[in-house]
Structure formats: structure tokens, C-alpha cells
Design a protein around this motif. Structure first.
Motif, PDB file in Angstrom:
ATOM      1  N   GLY A 138      -2.452  -6.986   4.423  1.00 44.54           N
ATOM      2  CA  GLY A 138      -1.867  -8.302   4.644  1.00 44.54           C
ATOM      3  C   GLY A 138      -0.533  -8.505   3.967  1.00 44.54           C
ATOM      4  N   THR A 139       0.160  -9.558   4.357  1.00 44.95           N
ATOM      5  CA  THR A 139       1.450  -9.913   3.772  1.00 44.95           C
ATOM      6  C   THR A 139       1.488 -11.415   3.481  1.00 44.95           C
ATOM      7  OG1 THR A 139       2.394 -10.163   5.992  1.00 44.95           O
ATOM      8  CG2 THR A 139       2.749  -8.055   4.878  1.00 44.95           C
ATOM      9  N   ILE A 140       2.432 -11.796   2.628  1.00 43.47           N
ATOM     10  CA  ILE A 140       2.574 -13.187   2.207  1.00 43.47           C
ATOM     11  C   ILE A 140       2.868 -14.094   3.416  1.00 43.47           C
ATOM     12  CG2 ILE A 140       4.047 -14.783   0.904  1.00 43.47           C
ATOM     13  CD1 ILE A 140       2.459 -13.223  -1.024  1.00 43.47           C
ATOM     14  N   GLY A 141       2.208 -15.249   3.466  1.00 41.48           N
ATOM     15  CA  GLY A 141       2.463 -16.223   4.523  1.00 41.48           C
ATOM     16  C   GLY A 141       2.443 -17.636   3.975  1.00 41.48           C
ATOM     17  N   ALA A 171      13.909  -3.188   6.768  1.00 42.00           N
ATOM     18  CA  ALA A 171      14.286  -4.529   6.298  1.00 42.00           C
ATOM     19  C   ALA A 171      13.065  -5.416   6.478  1.00 42.00           C
ATOM     20  CB  ALA A 171      15.480  -5.063   7.089  1.00 42.00           C
ATOM     21  N   PHE A 172      13.190  -6.679   6.153  1.00 43.08           N
ATOM     22  CA  PHE A 172      12.061  -7.584   6.370  1.00 43.08           C
ATOM     23  C   PHE A 172      12.548  -8.996   6.586  1.00 43.08           C
ATOM     24  CE2 PHE A 172      12.503  -6.724   1.796  1.00 43.08           C
ATOM     25  CZ  PHE A 172      12.687  -7.997   1.275  1.00 43.08           C
ATOM     26  N   THR A 173      11.669  -9.810   7.132  1.00 45.36           N
ATOM     27  CA  THR A 173      11.978 -11.201   7.432  1.00 45.36           C
ATOM     28  C   THR A 173      10.715 -12.019   7.279  1.00 45.36           C
ATOM     29  OG1 THR A 173      12.700 -12.739   9.174  1.00 45.36           O
ATOM     30  CG2 THR A 173      11.594 -10.738   9.894  1.00 45.36           C
ATOM     31  N   PHE A 174      10.887 -13.322   7.082  1.00 42.40           N
ATOM     32  CA  PHE A 174       9.740 -14.221   6.978  1.00 42.40           C
ATOM     33  C   PHE A 174       9.399 -14.826   8.331  1.00 42.40           C
ATOM     34  CE2 PHE A 174       7.966 -16.899   3.222  1.00 42.40           C
ATOM     35  CZ  PHE A 174       6.916 -15.997   3.104  1.00 42.40           C
ATOM     36  N   ASN A 175      10.099 -14.390   9.357  1.00 46.04           N
ATOM     37  CA  ASN A 175       9.874 -14.915  10.705  1.00 46.04           C
ATOM     38  C   ASN A 175       9.294 -13.809  11.574  1.00 46.04           C
ATOM     39  OD1 ASN A 175      10.008 -15.836  13.319  1.00 46.04           O
ATOM     40  ND2 ASN A 175      12.083 -16.634  13.161  1.00 46.04           N
ATOM     41  N   PRO A 176       8.021 -13.913  11.995  1.00 45.46           N
ATOM     42  CA  PRO A 176       7.422 -12.838  12.789  1.00 45.46           C
ATOM     43  C   PRO A 176       8.196 -12.511  14.058  1.00 45.46           C
ATOM     44  CG  PRO A 176       5.728 -14.337  12.001  1.00 45.46           C
ATOM     45  CD  PRO A 176       7.045 -14.975  11.676  1.00 45.46           C
ATOM     46  N   ALA A 177       8.948 -13.476  14.601  1.00 44.47           N
ATOM     47  CA  ALA A 177       9.747 -13.231  15.796  1.00 44.47           C
ATOM     48  C   ALA A 177      11.212 -12.999  15.454  1.00 44.47           C
ATOM     49  CB  ALA A 177       9.625 -14.399  16.766  1.00 44.47           C
ATOM     50  N   PRO A 211      -1.326 -29.472  -2.997  1.00 42.95           N
ATOM     51  CA  PRO A 211      -1.554 -30.377  -1.864  1.00 42.95           C
ATOM     52  C   PRO A 211      -0.288 -31.174  -1.541  1.00 42.95           C
ATOM     53  CG  PRO A 211      -3.349 -30.508  -3.455  1.00 42.95           C
ATOM     54  CD  PRO A 211      -2.274 -29.687  -4.110  1.00 42.95           C
ATOM     55  N   THR A 212       0.022 -31.263  -0.257  1.00 43.64           N
ATOM     56  CA  THR A 212       1.243 -31.975   0.103  1.00 43.64           C
ATOM     57  C   THR A 212       1.068 -33.489   0.006  1.00 43.64           C
ATOM     58  OG1 THR A 212       0.660 -32.086   2.448  1.00 43.64           O
ATOM     59  CG2 THR A 212       1.870 -30.117   1.704  1.00 43.64           C
ATOM     60  N   ASP A 213      -0.153 -33.982   0.157  1.00 47.85           N
ATOM     61  CA  ASP A 213      -0.441 -35.425   0.084  1.00 47.85           C
ATOM     62  C   ASP A 213       0.454 -36.228   1.020  1.00 47.85           C
ATOM     63  OD1 ASP A 213      -2.433 -35.010  -1.809  1.00 47.85           O
ATOM     64  OD2 ASP A 213      -1.053 -35.209  -3.505  1.00 47.85           O
ATOM     65  N   GLY A 214       0.803 -35.633   2.141  1.00 44.76           N
ATOM     66  CA  GLY A 214       1.623 -36.345   3.119  1.00 44.76           C
ATOM     67  C   GLY A 214       3.025 -36.656   2.645  1.00 44.76           C
ATOM     68  N   GLN A 215       3.530 -35.927   1.643  1.00 44.40           N
ATOM     69  CA  GLN A 215       4.886 -36.170   1.132  1.00 44.40           C
ATOM     70  C   GLN A 215       5.899 -35.183   1.704  1.00 44.40           C
ATOM     71  OE1 GLN A 215       3.752 -36.723  -3.273  1.00 44.40           O
ATOM     72  NE2 GLN A 215       5.328 -38.265  -2.932  1.00 44.40           N
ATOM     73  N   GLU A 216       5.471 -34.329   2.585  1.00 41.38           N
ATOM     74  CA  GLU A 216       6.374 -33.481   3.353  1.00 41.38           C
ATOM     75  C   GLU A 216       5.701 -33.207   4.687  1.00 41.38           C
ATOM     76  OE1 GLU A 216       7.128 -29.795   1.306  1.00 41.38           O
ATOM     77  OE2 GLU A 216       5.003 -29.363   1.026  1.00 41.38           O
ATOM     78  N   SER A 217       6.514 -33.056   5.718  1.00 40.61           N
ATOM     79  CA  SER A 217       6.010 -32.846   7.076  1.00 40.61           C
ATOM     80  C   SER A 217       6.237 -31.393   7.471  1.00 40.61           C
ATOM     81  CB  SER A 217       6.749 -33.772   8.047  1.00 40.61           C
ATOM     82  OG  SER A 217       6.328 -33.544   9.383  1.00 40.61           O
ATOM     83  N   PRO A 218       5.186 -30.696   7.930  1.00 39.43           N
ATOM     84  CA  PRO A 218       5.357 -29.287   8.280  1.00 39.43           C
ATOM     85  C   PRO A 218       6.327 -29.108   9.433  1.00 39.43           C
ATOM     86  CG  PRO A 218       3.242 -30.096   9.064  1.00 39.43           C
ATOM     87  CD  PRO A 218       3.832 -31.183   8.217  1.00 39.43           C
ATOM     88  N   TRP A 219       7.125 -28.036   9.356  1.00 43.27           N
ATOM     89  CA  TRP A 219       8.137 -27.769  10.380  1.00 43.27           C
ATOM     90  C   TRP A 219       7.871 -26.431  11.067  1.00 43.27           C
ATOM     91  CZ3 TRP A 219      14.108 -27.046   9.307  1.00 43.27           C
ATOM     92  CH2 TRP A 219      14.809 -27.190  10.519  1.00 43.27           C
ATOM     93  N   GLY A 220       7.418 -25.428  10.307  1.00 42.92           N
ATOM     94  CA  GLY A 220       7.171 -24.125  10.908  1.00 42.92           C
ATOM     95  C   GLY A 220       6.309 -23.264  10.021  1.00 42.92           C
ATOM     96  N   MET A 221       5.835 -22.157  10.603  1.00 41.65           N
ATOM     97  CA  MET A 221       4.991 -21.209   9.882  1.00 41.65           C
ATOM     98  C   MET A 221       5.805 -19.941   9.589  1.00 41.65           C
ATOM     99  SD  MET A 221       2.214 -22.962   9.732  1.00 41.65           S
ATOM    100  CE  MET A 221       1.163 -21.724   8.973  1.00 41.65           C
ATOM    101  N   ALA A 222       5.439 -19.265   8.518  1.00 41.55           N
ATOM    102  CA  ALA A 222       6.162 -18.055   8.134  1.00 41.55           C
ATOM    103  C   ALA A 222       5.167 -16.989   7.687  1.00 41.55           C
ATOM    104  CB  ALA A 222       7.152 -18.359   7.012  1.00 41.55           C
ATOM    105  N   LYS A 223       5.510 -15.746   7.980  1.00 41.82           N
ATOM    106  CA  LYS A 223       4.706 -14.617   7.493  1.00 41.82           C
ATOM    107  C   LYS A 223       5.645 -13.425   7.340  1.00 41.82           C
ATOM    108  CE  LYS A 223       0.263 -12.302   8.137  1.00 41.82           C
ATOM    109  NZ  LYS A 223       0.652 -10.937   7.774  1.00 41.82           N
ATOM    110  N   LEU A 224       5.512 -12.757   6.228  1.00 41.48           N
ATOM    111  CA  LEU A 224       6.389 -11.626   5.945  1.00 41.48           C
ATOM    112  C   LEU A 224       6.076 -10.465   6.884  1.00 41.48           C
ATOM    113  CD1 LEU A 224       8.582 -10.610   3.937  1.00 41.48           C
ATOM    114  CD2 LEU A 224       6.715  -9.621   2.598  1.00 41.48           C
ATOM    115  N   VAL A 225       7.099 -10.002   7.606  1.00 35.26           N
ATOM    116  CA  VAL A 225       6.969  -8.811   8.451  1.00 35.26           C
ATOM    117  C   VAL A 225       8.142  -7.882   8.134  1.00 35.26           C
ATOM    118  CG1 VAL A 225       5.754 -10.010  10.317  1.00 35.26           C
ATOM    119  CG2 VAL A 225       8.243  -9.836  10.391  1.00 35.26           C
ATOM    120  N   PHE A 226       7.894  -6.600   8.278  1.00 37.71           N
ATOM    121  CA  PHE A 226       8.917  -5.587   8.006  1.00 37.71           C
ATOM    122  C   PHE A 226       9.474  -5.076   9.325  1.00 37.71           C
ATOM    123  CE2 PHE A 226       6.438  -5.948   4.237  1.00 37.71           C
ATOM    124  CZ  PHE A 226       7.277  -5.632   3.183  1.00 37.71           C
ATOM    125  N   MET A 227      10.703  -4.600   9.299  1.00 31.12           N
ATOM    126  CA  MET A 227      11.382  -4.131  10.500  1.00 31.12           C
ATOM    127  C   MET A 227      11.862  -2.691  10.287  1.00 31.12           C
ATOM    128  SD  MET A 227      13.721  -7.506  11.397  1.00 31.12           S
ATOM    129  CE  MET A 227      14.581  -7.547   9.818  1.00 31.12           C
TER     130      MET A 227
END
Length: 415
Positions: free
Chosen positions: A313-316, A284-290, A160-176
Motif C-alpha cells: 500500500g501507499t499513503i492516501g 517519479a511519483f505523484t499524489f494524483n492516481p490519474a 476530525p474535520t467537524d465540518g470546518q473544511e469541505s472535501p475537494w478531492g482524493m489523493a493516493k501516492l502512485v509511482f511513475m
């Protein structure tokens, strides 16, 4: 280069372990109590004139340019300077904060804001080396965060983050893959192994502990472990070797047929992407779907590249920003964290030519003009739709990554 950056990872780990045993100063004694994000006008007044040293991975020029843009906005709007301290491993930043704690530096720290998640966040949280709980959920833009549909914004690698970090972005493993050379990519790890066996030298992954390389290990682990439920709990030393045996059996069979026979690895994801661009590897792969669309827009990949995910599924996860307990510019760091959550900044970040990083916001709850910012985005020809991205495999407990990296290094690093 600081002394900390010269330390080997095992030494930094030992330093962190030592710091974890330090007594934690009472919260009331800390200067952070003088900055309350609930009193935002006061925060803005205190932040004016401050310089925020934002320690963030510096390996991607597009991301560096985005941070520079954000800094320019804060300077123009609030009189706050932002200096990106480009890092290659967030563990070095953790070690620096730990060292300052050990030296008794309770204020005036070198790190004001850090881009973070996973075991690095857990290490700082457990050691009491972050700003007091709850600051993130008091930010003015917090009500726009999509907590309901994106639970990873409040749970980081099961912690649990308990409000000690602020989310900035989402990530999901995609292959290219490049459709010009590989029309039908393998959609399972077993099929990947068969493809690599039939096409030696055409696959590799970044060297752990690079986080893309470690993420590939976790993807294999989540697929091969007998009881996936174990990954939501801390790794058990008593059963760890047996739990990861199928993972290493897979890698043992894969490595001899990989790029450079598995004796050398690209150092990071941009290097992996370059191998795909140069036609040296098929996948190859990246953690950024775009990420592929962004690279195509930047001329870094041919426009025949497309992305795919593995069956099942893949790690997110989500990535965050956090403020250390002894940050010198807490007020400025709060303003920067809040700006990074704003619809303006989040929509710009999601634009593939800028970065292409998915938003943490609930877009449907935004004002009409802000919804239009997102609706107008062209996510690119290589970006999968939310339906095509498929299910998310949740990140294992942070302890698994630490142990996986240790075991991988012991097994392969000296080959």
C-alpha cells in the motif's frame, strides 16, 4: 510579496506557535454568525457581488485553469468573482491568518477560502482560526459526499474535520516509470534502494517541506517504523528519535546514489515529473492516481509512462477547502465550496486532460445524468483501476509531518 512570505519557515513556525497561545474570541462575537449555510437562499443573496480570494497552490497550470473555469461559472451563475491567489506553500497562508488574528483583525481578512489539509488544517483548527464547526455538512451538495466509503473526507490526518473544511478531492501516492527505459519497476522500498544502488543518479524526491517530498518521507516511515500504530497518535518526543531511526538509516544509504548524490533536490512534483520526462531519472511519483495520464494527455510525459504502487500500500488522504474565521467574503466562499462539490465540477475535475483528481462523491447515489458524466470519463492509459491501486496507508497524525520536516532539514538541508 508580503512580509509573511519573506519569513523563513522556522520563523513562520514560531509565529504560529505564538498565535496558538492567543485567547480565542467568543464565537458569538464573530461576523461569521451572520452567514448560515442552512439558509442557502440568504447565502446566495449575500454572496452576489462579492469577490472570493481563493488561496490555492499555483504550481500546476492545469489546476490553475480548472480554478479559473470554476470562477467563471460562479460569475455567470451567481454574480460572484473568484480570484485565485497562487501560493507555493500553504504554511504561508496559515501564517498570514495567524498574523491577522494577532493584530486583532476579526473581520475583513485577506483569505476567503484556502486549499488545505494536514498540519495546516490542524494548526488553524486548534487555534480557533476557522469558520465555526458544521458549515461544510450544511452545504446543499454535502449529501452527495461518500462518507461511508471514503472516511478521509471527515478525518484529516487523524483529526476530525467537524465540518470546518469541505472535501475537494482524493489523493493516493502512485509511482511513475517509463516502460521504454524501465520495464519492471521496483515494488518495495528495499527493491527501490537496490535499483538506485545499481543505477546511480536515477532517483530523487522533492525537497521537504514540499508536500510531495514530505509524503515520500511518510511512506518510508510507515514502512520502517517498528510500531505503525504509533502514527495514529501525536509524535512522542521521548521516542521520536528511535521511531524515525530506521527511516533515516534508509535515506542515509539512499542519498549518495540519488540524483546529484542527494545534495540537491527538485523543488516540487512538476519538477520531479520533468526529470522523468527528460530521461534524467527512472522513477517519479505523484499524489494524483490519474496524474500520469493527465501529463501524457498534455504532452508533458511520453505515452510509454505507466504508474504502479508499492506492495503493502501507499499513503492516501483527502484534500479540502476551508474558510478562515475572519474571511471577508464568507457567503461567496460558501457558494464556491458548494460548487466545487457539485457533480458537474467533480466530474470535470476527475477528467485527466482537465486535472484527473478523484472525486469525493458517492457516484452511485447521483442522478442518472450525473452518473453518466463520470461513466463517460476516459481515465487514461496510465491510470490504475481501484483494485490495482491497492490498500491505502492512512496519513500519520499531523504532528509527525512537522517533526519529520524539522528532522530532515536538520540532517540534510546544509549538505
Amino acid at each position: 510579496m508580503t512580509i509573511i512570505r519573506l519569513l523563513s519557515r522556522p520563523v513562520r513556525g514560531a509565529l504560529l506557535a505564538a498565535a496558538l497561545s492567543l485567547p480565542i474570541a467568543p464565537l458569538a462575537s464573530r461576523a461569521e454568525e451572520a452567514v448560515d449555510p442552512a439558509a442557502w437562499t440568504d447565502v446566495l443573496a449575500k454572496a452576489k457581488g462579492q469577490t472570493v480570494y481563493f488561496h490555492a497552490w499555483g504550481g500546476e497550470p492545469r489546476i490553475n485553469a480548472y480554478i479559473a473555469w470554476a470562477g467563471k461559472q460562479l460569475q455567470q451563475r451567481h454574480g460572484i468573482a473568484v480570484e485565485q491567489v497562487k501560493v507555493d506553500d500553504t504554511a504561508n497562508v496559515v501564517a498570514r491568518i495567524v498574523a491577522e488574528k494577532a493584530a486583532g483583525k476579526e473581520s475583513g481578512g485577506a483569505v476567503d477560502l484556502v486549499w488545505i489539509n494536514g498540519e495546516n488544517f490542524v494548526s488553524l483548527k486548534k487555534a480557533g482560526l476557522l469558520m465555526s464547526p458544521g458549515w461544510a455538512t450544511k452545504l446543499p451538495n454535502w449529501p452527495l459526499v461518500d462518507v461511508e466509503n471514503k472516511p478521509a473526507v471527515v478525518t484529516d490526518f487523524t483529526e476530525p474535520t467537524d465540518g470546518q473544511e469541505s472535501p475537494w478531492g482524493m489523493a493516493k501516492l502512485v509511482f511513475m516509470h517509463d516502460t521504454g527505459t524501465l520495464a519492471e519497476p521496483p515494488k518495495t522500498l528495499a527493491a527501490l534502494a537496490e535499483h538506485v544502488k545499481a543505477n546511480p543518479g536515477r532517483f530523487t524526491y522533492p525537497q521537504p517541506p514540499n508536500f510531495h517530498g514530505s509524503t515520500f518521507l511518510k511512506q518510508v516511515l510507515a514502512t520502517t517504523i517498528a510500531d505503525r500504530a504509533k502514527l495514529s497518535r501525536p509524535a512522542d518526543p521521548a521516542s521520536f528519535e528511535a521511531d524515525v531511526a530506521p527511516l533515516f538509516a534508509y535515506l542515509d544509504a539512499l542519498h549518495p546514489n540519488m540524483w546529484r548524490q542527494g545534495r540537491a533536490f527538485p523543488q516540487n512534483q512538476p519538477a520531479l515529473r520533468q526529470l522523468l520526462a527528460d530521461g534524467e531519472i527512472d522513477i517519479a511519483f505523484t499524489f494524483n492516481p490519474a496524474g500520469a495520464s493527465a501529463a501524457i494527455a498534455a504532452g508533458e510525459l511520453p505515452d510509454t509512462v505507466r504508474t504502479f504502487v508499492l506492495d503493502g500500500g501507499t499513503i492516501g488522504n483527502a484534500h479540502f477547502v476551508a474558510i478562515p474565521f475572519n474571511a471577508n467574503a464568507k457567503a461567496g466562499a460558501l457558494v464556491l465550496a458548494d460548487f466545487l462539490l457539485s457533480p458537474e465540477a467533480q466530474a470535470r475535475k476527475q477528467d485527466p486532460p482537465i486535472w484527473g483528481d478523484p472525486t469525493v462523491l458517492a457516484v452511485e447515489r447521483l442522478e442518472a445524468a450525473d452518473r453518466e458524466r463520470f461513466a463517460a470519463l476516459d481515465l487514461g492509459i496510465a491510470t490504475l483501476s481501484p483494485e490495482e491501486l491497492g490498500p491505502v496507508i492512512e496519513e500519520p497524525h499531523a504532528s509527525w509531518m512537522v517533526e519529520l520536516e524539522r528532522a530532515w532539514t536538520a540532517r540534510y538541508a546544509s549538505q
